[in-house]
Design an enzyme around this catalytic site. Structure first.
Site, mmCIF file in Angstrom:
data_model
loop_
_atom_site.group_PDB
_atom_site.id
_atom_site.type_symbol
_atom_site.label_atom_id
_atom_site.label_comp_id
_atom_site.label_asym_id
_atom_site.label_seq_id
_atom_site.Cartn_x
_atom_site.Cartn_y
_atom_site.Cartn_z
ATOM 1 N N GLU A 289 -7.253 -4.139 5.439
ATOM 2 C CA GLU A 289 -7.251 -4.024 3.970
ATOM 3 C C GLU A 289 -6.227 -4.972 3.351
ATOM 4 O OE1 GLU A 289 -6.810 -0.007 5.138
ATOM 5 O OE2 GLU A 289 -8.069 0.711 3.496
ATOM 6 N N ASN B 262 0.882 -1.166 0.000
ATOM 7 C CA ASN B 262 0.000 0.000 0.000
ATOM 8 C C ASN B 262 0.920 1.216 0.000
ATOM 9 O OD1 ASN B 262 -1.720 2.073 0.590
ATOM 10 N ND2 ASN B 262 -2.604 1.136 2.429
ATOM 11 N N HIS C 81 -12.099 3.766 -0.202
ATOM 12 C CA HIS C 81 -11.939 2.901 0.982
ATOM 13 C C HIS C 81 -12.656 1.558 0.819
ATOM 14 C CE1 HIS C 81 -11.076 6.718 3.522
ATOM 15 N NE2 HIS C 81 -9.953 6.062 3.330
ATOM 16 N N ARG D 262 -2.654 -2.116 -3.308
ATOM 17 C CA ARG D 262 -3.814 -1.246 -3.159
ATOM 18 C C ARG D 262 -3.674 -0.151 -4.214
ATOM 19 N NH1 ARG D 262 -5.259 2.834 1.806
ATOM 20 N NH2 ARG D 262 -7.255 3.480 0.976
ATOM 21 N N ARG E 281 -7.853 17.051 4.858
ATOM 22 C CA ARG E 281 -8.753 17.331 3.731
ATOM 23 C C ARG E 281 -10.062 17.923 4.253
ATOM 24 N NH1 ARG E 281 -8.512 11.442 1.190
ATOM 25 N NH2 ARG E 281 -6.710 11.015 2.493
#
Ligand code: ADP
Length: 391
Positions: free
Chosen positions: A378, A9, A180, A92, A240
């Site tokens: 993940e 990732n 996600h 990912r 963000r």
């Protein structure tokens, strides 16, 4: 020899990795290269959590690229455990656009198509792809698989994906994608173990880490999500801004004469918890601060999360469970409590002791909605998808 799959990732400042046995998908080791762009170093631990590099191994300098760091990592893995035979790598990849609706083996043509999506995820996609390219150079015949954050949301209706803009833009791919997805897929697979109600369960998952989004799941499938065309939309995040009146951007362009690059930097890097607090993007740091701006940032974060969650409830026509996951969701009792306070109108009642202890069920027996903490994974989703595809 143990045949293994490596998951990668690759982000802007870190590269997270994990190794799994291909035989039974048991984890072998995991770690990350941190501080890329400054003084990169490696942290890794085995399945028992034993630190494999104490102190962290320094690997290069400010100028080290993702490519050199990935080659360094692959050599380290080879030297570290000669009993492991690396058979495949799963990555990912943040954006799969409209074409990639499932994990896909990387070929030169796939890579080209994924590069064309860099403008849709400017801060993530390029790094994801540079890791793939680095591995292709290091071991050209090693099979690589791209697993997308967007794929899980392909079950959403056309209506859920539409923006109210002229059709020609929609036809050119300006739609809501959602992100996600690897985390939501993992949670969706875990849900039956936890839920009181199984069939047609209506669940909202709050993946709140440094990046943050929510997904409405019906019977384990994505119905709607808070992130849209880019990973900027929806919830307030570490740096963000989340949803913002598009008029603000026009105002910044026209009256502040800011360039597109300056606005991009402000919205992705200087906003969110960092922008409102003026202190940090890190929730733990803000929780320990007594500055009123830190408190205001946390309050806004929770208020916005509850508003977004409430709007997702209408996409499900009700709600059976809420799941908190990722760094903040799994660890911050304060944030969970503040979000759930705003959701009392839905019949959400927390068990304060269970919440403080980070238990897996944190709702009170009287609560009309189950509230759960499920740690996400993940990497395991990537490893399993890579194995399944190559078999
Ligand atoms: P990323 O999106 O980078 O994967 P993570 O999921 O690791 O991020 O989440 C990082 C966030 O989790 C940070 O804001 C960090 O402060 C927060 N966090 C981690 N542990 C705690 C804790 N015990 N209390 C509050 N916040 C925490």
């Amino acid at each position: 020899m143990t045949d293994a799959v490596l998951t990668i990732n690759a982000g802007s400042s870190s590269i997270k990795f994990a190794l799994y046995s291909l035989q039974d998908m048991s984890p072998l080791l995991s770690g990350k290269i941190v501080n890329i762009g400054q003084s990169p170093s490696l942290k890794a631990s085995d399945i028992h959590g034993t630190d494999l590099c104490q102190p962290a191994i320094e690997i290069g300098d400010q100028a080290s690229t993702h490519e050199t760091l990935i080659s360094w990592l692959l050599n380290w893995l080879k030297e570290h455990d000669s009993g492991i035979l690396l058979k495949s790598v799963g990555h990912r990849v943040v954006h799969g656009g409209q074409s990639f609706t499932e994990a896909t083996r990387v070929t030169p043509s796939v890579l080209l198509q994924l590069k064309a999506l860099i403008p849709l995820a400017p801060l993530h996609q390029g790094h994801n792809l540079s890791a793939i390219e680095a591995i292709s150079k290091w071991a050209p015949r090693l099979p690589q698989v791209a697993c997308f954050d967007t794929s899980f949301h392909h079950t959403q209706s056309e209506l859920a994906k539409l923006f109210a803009i002229p059709r020609k833009y929609t036809e050119n791919g300006i739609i809501r994608y959602g992100f996600h997805g690897l985390s939501y897929e993992y949670i969706a697979n875990q849900l039956p173990k936890y839920l009181n109600k199984h069939a047609d369960a209506r669940v909202i998952v709050a993946h709140i880490g440094n990046g943050a989004s929510m997904c409405a799941l019906k019977n384990g499938r994505s119905v709607a999500s808070s992130m849209g065309f880019t990973a900027l939309d929806g919830l307030m995040m570490g740096q963000r801004c989340g949803s913002l009146d598009a008029g603000v951007i026009l105002h910044l362009l026209q009256h502040y004469k800011m360039s597109a690059a300056a606005i991009e930097h402000m919205l992705y890097k200087e906003s969110g918890l960092l922008g409102v607090s003026g202190i940090s993007n890190n929730m733990q740091v803000l929780q320990q601060s007594d500055d009123p701006h830190a408190a205001e940032a946390i309050n806004l974060y929770c208020y916005r999360a509850a508003r977004e969650l409430s709007s997702l409830v209408s996409t499900l026509n009700g709600l059976d469970a809420i799941v908190f996951t990722a760094g903040i969701g799994e660890n911050s009792a304060l944030v969970r409590e503040k979000i759930c306070e705003h959701l009392a109108w839905l019949g959400v009642v927390l068990d304060n002791k269970a919440n403080q202890s980070n238990n897996d069920v944190i709702s009170n027996l009287k609560s009309s909605v189950q509230v759960l903490i499920i740690p996400t994974n993940e990497e395991l989703v990537i490893a399993k998808a890579t194995k399944a595809l190559l078999e």
